[in-house]
Design an enzyme around this catalytic site. Structure first.
Site, PDB file in Angstrom:
ATOM      1  N   HIS A 100      -8.998  -2.377 -13.096  1.00 25.86           N
ATOM      2  CA  HIS A 100      -9.119  -3.954 -12.911  1.00 25.86           C
ATOM      3  C   HIS A 100      -9.177  -4.596 -14.137  1.00 25.86           C
ATOM      4  O   HIS A 100      -9.924  -4.885 -14.593  1.00 25.86           O
ATOM      5  CB  HIS A 100      -9.968  -4.527 -11.590  1.00 25.86           C
ATOM      6  CG  HIS A 100     -10.010  -6.035 -11.708  1.00 25.86           C
ATOM      7  ND1 HIS A 100      -9.475  -6.608 -10.450  1.00 25.86           N
ATOM      8  CD2 HIS A 100     -10.319  -6.877 -12.370  1.00 25.86           C
ATOM      9  CE1 HIS A 100      -9.624  -7.930 -10.803  1.00 25.86           C
ATOM     10  NE2 HIS A 100     -10.155  -8.320 -11.749  1.00 25.86           N
ATOM     11  N   ASP A 106       5.911  -5.720  -1.700  1.00 25.30           N
ATOM     12  CA  ASP A 106       5.565  -6.910  -1.869  1.00 25.30           C
ATOM     13  C   ASP A 106       5.397  -7.391  -0.517  1.00 25.30           C
ATOM     14  O   ASP A 106       6.687  -7.503   0.223  1.00 25.30           O
ATOM     15  CB  ASP A 106       6.355  -7.885  -2.850  1.00 25.30           C
ATOM     16  CG  ASP A 106       5.524  -9.133  -3.295  1.00 25.30           C
ATOM     17  OD1 ASP A 106       5.098  -9.344  -4.255  1.00 25.30           O
ATOM     18  OD2 ASP A 106       5.687  -9.923  -2.437  1.00 25.30           O
ATOM     19  N   GLY A 123       3.169 -17.876 -13.847  1.00 24.05           N
ATOM     20  CA  GLY A 123       3.558 -17.620 -12.457  1.00 24.05           C
ATOM     21  C   GLY A 123       2.545 -16.689 -11.990  1.00 24.05           C
ATOM     22  O   GLY A 123       2.985 -16.287 -10.598  1.00 24.05           O
ATOM     23  N   HIS A 152      -0.163  -6.464 -12.548  1.00 23.34           N
ATOM     24  CA  HIS A 152       0.972  -5.676 -11.649  1.00 23.34           C
ATOM     25  C   HIS A 152       2.181  -6.088 -12.412  1.00 23.34           C
ATOM     26  O   HIS A 152       2.467  -7.143 -12.919  1.00 23.34           O
ATOM     27  CB  HIS A 152       0.778  -6.188 -10.182  1.00 23.34           C
ATOM     28  CG  HIS A 152       0.862  -7.731 -10.365  1.00 23.34           C
ATOM     29  ND1 HIS A 152      -0.238  -8.716 -10.467  1.00 23.34           N
ATOM     30  CD2 HIS A 152       1.778  -8.587  -9.772  1.00 23.34           C
ATOM     31  CE1 HIS A 152       0.077  -9.734 -10.281  1.00 23.34           C
ATOM     32  NE2 HIS A 152       1.523  -9.913  -9.830  1.00 23.34           N
TER      33      HIS A 152
HETATM   34  P1  AMP Z   1       2.140 -12.969  -8.995  1.00 30.56           P
HETATM   35  O1  AMP Z   1       2.623 -14.279  -8.767  1.00 30.56           O
HETATM   36  O2  AMP Z   1       2.682 -12.244 -10.135  1.00 30.56           O
HETATM   37  O3  AMP Z   1       0.679 -12.813  -9.031  1.00 30.56           O
HETATM   38  O4  AMP Z   1       2.546 -12.141  -7.752  1.00 30.56           O
HETATM   39  C1  AMP Z   1       1.802 -11.584  -6.824  1.00 30.56           C
HETATM   40  C2  AMP Z   1       2.667 -10.907  -5.716  1.00 30.56           C
HETATM   41  O5  AMP Z   1       1.626 -10.284  -4.879  1.00 30.56           O
HETATM   42  C3  AMP Z   1       3.321 -11.888  -4.897  1.00 30.56           C
HETATM   43  O6  AMP Z   1       4.720 -11.724  -4.931  1.00 30.56           O
HETATM   44  C4  AMP Z   1       2.968 -11.786  -3.506  1.00 30.56           C
HETATM   45  O7  AMP Z   1       3.893 -11.795  -2.517  1.00 30.56           O
HETATM   46  C5  AMP Z   1       2.291 -10.472  -3.448  1.00 30.56           C
HETATM   47  N1  AMP Z   1       1.196 -10.168  -2.576  1.00 30.56           N
HETATM   48  C6  AMP Z   1       0.063 -11.040  -2.277  1.00 30.56           C
HETATM   49  N2  AMP Z   1      -0.772 -10.438  -1.463  1.00 30.56           N
HETATM   50  C7  AMP Z   1      -0.068  -9.346  -1.022  1.00 30.56           C
HETATM   51  C8  AMP Z   1      -0.554  -8.207  -0.171  1.00 30.56           C
HETATM   52  N3  AMP Z   1      -1.660  -8.243   0.551  1.00 30.56           N
HETATM   53  N4  AMP Z   1       0.383  -7.120  -0.130  1.00 30.56           N
HETATM   54  C9  AMP Z   1       1.492  -7.080  -0.805  1.00 30.56           C
HETATM   55  N5  AMP Z   1       1.957  -7.958  -1.634  1.00 30.56           N
HETATM   56  C10 AMP Z   1       1.147  -9.148  -1.730  1.00 30.56           C
HETATM   57 ZN    ZN Z   2      -8.492  -5.983  -8.771  1.00 31.27          ZN
END
Ligand code: AMP
Ligand code: ZN
Length: 106
Positions: free
Chosen positions: A46, A30, A91, A98
């Site tokens: 997706h 992350d 959230g 994911h």
């Molecule tokens: P969510 O709030 O469950 O949608 O979590 C999305 C997660 O993706 C967050 O913890 C972000 O820090 C992470 N995130 C967003 N963009 C990237 C990226 N380019 N590479 C890695 N993690 C990412």
């Molecule tokens: Zn996607």
């Protein structure tokens, strides 16, 4: 789908620190960790969120959890949290399923 950050990581159009990858999943670090160790286990298919999963996706979600377990072992985590954020009110920011792998507190 074209502007989905995780689809772009899967297609290697944007970089990520990938821990492991299979035909169906990719697990990467992350970018803004919420725990000392924070990885994301991402389905290559997706699907926007858990709200959209169909009966036919059940096995894939089971495999995703198994894949996260194997990543946690590889990372040497003695205990960890697996979290799906679901929908904005849950959230979720990125609309591509994911599973957060959080650990490393000890
Ligand atoms: P969510 O709030 O469950 O949608 O979590 C999305 C997660 O993706 C967050 O913890 C972000 O820090 C992470 N995130 C967003 N963009 C990237 C990226 N380019 N590479 C890695 N993690 C990412
Ligand atoms: Zn996607």
């Amino acid at each position: 789908m074209d502007d989905c950050v995780f689809c772009k990581i899967i297609k290697k159009e944007i970089p990520a620190e990938i821990l492991q990858e299979t035909e169906d999943f990719v697990i990467f670090k992350d970018i803004k960790p919420s725990a000392p160790v924070h990885y994301l286990a991402v389905l290559k298919k997706h699907i926007p969120s858990i709200k959209e999963i169909e009966h036919e996706d059940e096995a894939l979600i089971g495999h995703l959890i198994h894949e996260a377990k194997s990543a946690a072992e590889k990372l040497g985590l003695s205990g960890y949290k697996l979290v799906f954020n679901v929908g904005r009110d849950g959230g979720q920011i990125i609309d591509h399923i994911h599973l957060h792998i959080l650990g490393g507190w000890n």
